[in-house]
Design an enzyme around this catalytic site. Structure first.
Site, short mmCIF file in Angstrom:
data_model
loop_
_atom_site.label_atom_id
_atom_site.label_comp_id
_atom_site.label_asym_id
_atom_site.label_seq_id
_atom_site.Cartn_x
_atom_site.Cartn_y
_atom_site.Cartn_z
N GLU A 1 7.52 -6.95 -4.58
CA GLU A 1 7.05 -7.74 -5.72
C GLU A 1 7.70 -7.26 -7.02
OE1 GLU A 1 2.84 -7.54 -6.40
OE2 GLU A 1 2.95 -8.79 -8.21
N HIS B 1 4.22 -4.41 -12.12
CA HIS B 1 4.58 -3.24 -11.33
C HIS B 1 5.92 -2.63 -11.80
CE1 HIS B 1 1.26 -4.85 -9.07
NE2 HIS B 1 1.90 -6.00 -9.05
N HIS C 1 3.69 -12.11 -11.67
CA HIS C 1 3.36 -11.42 -10.42
C HIS C 1 3.60 -12.35 -9.24
CE1 HIS C 1 1.09 -7.76 -11.81
NE2 HIS C 1 1.13 -8.45 -12.95
N GLU D 1 0.59 -15.77 -10.93
CA GLU D 1 0.89 -15.34 -9.56
C GLU D 1 1.74 -16.47 -8.97
OE1 GLU D 1 0.23 -12.54 -8.02
OE2 GLU D 1 -1.57 -11.65 -8.90
ZN LIG Z 1 1.25 -7.95 -8.83
#
Ligand SMILES: [Zn+2]
Length: 211
Positions: free
Chosen positions: A44, A6, A99, A175
């Protein structure tokens, strides 16, 4: 190559972020997304950028050259297909996307590592699965628990992640945990916690490159 998920400007640039780009396997996807956040609003994109910087610092200290997909946390994108191209053009020995998840499922917690499956090229075969397993093993050895709501034993085979589909280099996506889980949110929001995630990821990349 380190790919912090992102970007801080994504939320205020919906038209740029929502345009469709190639995602591999004949699919298209939005250029990028805003990502998730903790319940208290820690985003995030800020988490991934800070962790990537910490990972990069540790790797650089070990003499490993680091390329990033973005240089700050205030820009827009890059699109997922461009992120993959950056790693491909750099002929990166390892590509790690960073992430954090945002599952609303009750009690959902833990990390997982995604890899492209079925593989679309040789790099997505053994090299990428070994990179994913090394990340999983090192995260676990560093005291992080595997996700209890997705994947199996901290690994997740995925056909729908553009950055992984489009990579011609060994690639995996971590993640780090679930930002909607109170304990993990607290860890992610603290600099000391982010350093723990970063140390584990850096150790895994170093181990993968050394093997
Ligand atoms: Zn993400």
């Amino acid at each position: 190559m380190l790919d912090p998920g992102h970007n801080g400007g994504n939320g205020s640039h919906p038209a740029e972020i929502n345009r469709q780009v190639p995602a591999g396997r004949g699919q298209t996807k939005p250029c990028n997304t805003t990502g998730t956040a903790t319940n208290a609003g820690y985003p995030e994109h800020a988490f991934t950028f800070d962790v990537a910087q910490r990972v990069g610092k540790a790797l650089t200290y070990k003499g490993i050259r680091v390329v990033y997909t973005r240089q700050d946390d205030t820009g827009v994108g890059p699109c997922v297909d461009r992120r993959a191209a950056i790693g491909n053009e750099a002929a990166a020995a390892a590509v790690v996307s960073i992430h954090a998840d945002g599952s609303e499922a009750a009690g959902a917690n833990g990390f997982h590592v995604a890899y492209s499956s079925p593989p679309l090229n040789a790099a997505q075969g053994e090299p990428s699965t070994r990179l994913a397993r090394t990340l999983r093993d090192t995260m676990r050895e560093s005291g992080f628990g595997p996700a209890n709501y997705i994947g199996a034993n901290g690994l997740s085979a995925r056909a729908d992640l553009a950055g992984l589909n489009l990579s011609t280099r060994p690639a995996a996506l971590v993640e780090c945990g679930n930002m909607r889980n109170a304990a993990e949110a607290a860890r992610m929001t603290s600099a000391a916690g982010r350093q723990q995630y970063a140390a584990a990821i850096a150790a895994a990349i170093e181990a993968y490159l050394a093997a």
